[in-house]
Design a protein around this motif. Sequence first.
Motif, PDB file in Angstrom:
ATOM      1  N   PRO A 134       0.812  -1.229   0.000  1.00  0.00           N
ATOM      2  CA  PRO A 134       0.000   0.000   0.000  1.00  0.00           C
ATOM      3  C   PRO A 134       0.839   1.270   0.000  1.00  0.00           C
ATOM      4  N   ARG A 138       0.790   4.835  -2.326  1.00  0.00           N
ATOM      5  CA  ARG A 138       0.617   6.163  -1.745  1.00  0.00           C
ATOM      6  C   ARG A 138       1.716   7.135  -2.188  1.00  0.00           C
ATOM      7  N   SER A 163      -8.936  -6.986  -9.086  1.00  0.00           N
ATOM      8  CA  SER A 163      -8.940  -6.352  -7.765  1.00  0.00           C
ATOM      9  C   SER A 163      -8.019  -5.149  -7.705  1.00  0.00           C
ATOM     10  N   GLN A 166      -9.953  -2.026  -8.377  1.00  0.00           N
ATOM     11  CA  GLN A 166     -10.796  -1.702  -7.225  1.00  0.00           C
ATOM     12  C   GLN A 166      -9.964  -1.064  -6.115  1.00  0.00           C
ATOM     13  N   THR A 167      -8.755  -1.582  -5.919  1.00  0.00           N
ATOM     14  CA  THR A 167      -7.867  -1.029  -4.886  1.00  0.00           C
ATOM     15  C   THR A 167      -7.522   0.424  -5.182  1.00  0.00           C
ATOM     16  N   GLU A 169      -9.115   2.603  -6.707  1.00  0.00           N
ATOM     17  CA  GLU A 169     -10.248   3.524  -6.617  1.00  0.00           C
ATOM     18  C   GLU A 169     -10.498   3.989  -5.184  1.00  0.00           C
ATOM     19  N   ARG A 170      -9.783   3.414  -4.227  1.00  0.00           N
ATOM     20  CA  ARG A 170      -9.986   3.797  -2.832  1.00  0.00           C
ATOM     21  C   ARG A 170      -9.390   5.177  -2.554  1.00  0.00           C
ATOM     22  N   ALA A 171      -9.962   5.838  -1.572  1.00  0.00           N
ATOM     23  CA  ALA A 171      -9.573   7.208  -1.252  1.00  0.00           C
ATOM     24  C   ALA A 171      -8.085   7.399  -0.965  1.00  0.00           C
ATOM     25  N   TYR A 173      -5.595   6.242  -2.316  1.00  0.00           N
ATOM     26  CA  TYR A 173      -4.775   6.197  -3.526  1.00  0.00           C
ATOM     27  C   TYR A 173      -5.316   7.119  -4.615  1.00  0.00           C
ATOM     28  N   ALA A 174      -6.069   8.134  -4.207  1.00  0.00           N
ATOM     29  CA  ALA A 174      -6.690   9.044  -5.166  1.00  0.00           C
ATOM     30  C   ALA A 174      -5.647   9.768  -6.005  1.00  0.00           C
ATOM     31  N   HIS A 177      -4.546   7.341  -8.668  1.00  0.00           N
ATOM     32  CA  HIS A 177      -5.641   7.056  -9.593  1.00  0.00           C
ATOM     33  C   HIS A 177      -5.864   8.227 -10.553  1.00  0.00           C
TER      34      HIS A 177
END
Length: 264
Positions: A134, A138, A163, A166-167, A169-171, A173-174, A177
């Motif tokens: 993760p 970041r 997946s 989907q990962t 798209e989480r906040a 990692y904005a 993304h």
Amino acid sequence: MYLQHFGLRHPPLGKDGVELWDDGGLGHLGERFNWLLQSPGIGLLTGEPGVGKTAALRHLTCALNPHRHQVIYLAETDFGRTDLYRGLARALGVEPAYRRAQLWRDIKNRIHELVDGKQLTPLWIIDEAQNLPPEFFRDFPAFLNFAFDARDLITVWLVGHPSLAQTLERAPYAALHSRIQVQVKLKPVVERERFAAFIQHGLKAAGCPHTLLADSGIELLRQASKGLPRQAGLILCTAMRLAVPQGLNHLPDALLEQAIEELR
């Protein structure tokens, strides 16, 4: 043994094949791939395991001019973020520094040298990216910040399972993304007619001059493989091995069923 028996140059649907089947999906990926070569940025390629993501990118990179692009492929992703950057440094010809801050500076200086001095753009393909830590997701946007974020000097493809999308798209990692310029999802070949055309192409490309399977056998193969090229290839090769001691020059349905059972 089975290759000689069936007169094949290489396993059907195997890694040795150079003629990839394409009824639009590969062309779409190739178009997006070229976009990122002309305008460096991040691409995201996802798909089920065995759908052909790595094979497609291997096919596309083989055609690149090595004097214009340096391809760096990484599949060992289940490590710490510093190990990943050290791997990139070595691929770029940089001795990895111990501290991550210095490691970053050295890598980025090297990328500047390649782009500005040699007109050589690095292309970093990170396979199995769903396993990346993760903290890599970041801080990767900060690593990609060149010249006050005014220049994009490296093309990166993140390749992984569904997946992964989907990962990202989480906040948390904005930032990463928002930097993704291209997203492509490869899908299994599940439609009957497309799957039949895919299998026939794979056999022909491997050197098979005639049809080995009946229509019912192709349907068995489609259902068992769920349209995934890797699984279909495994079943075909297993069935061919089973056919050799029986002296068969085709693959009857019963033999396919036996091969499917052996792979379960």
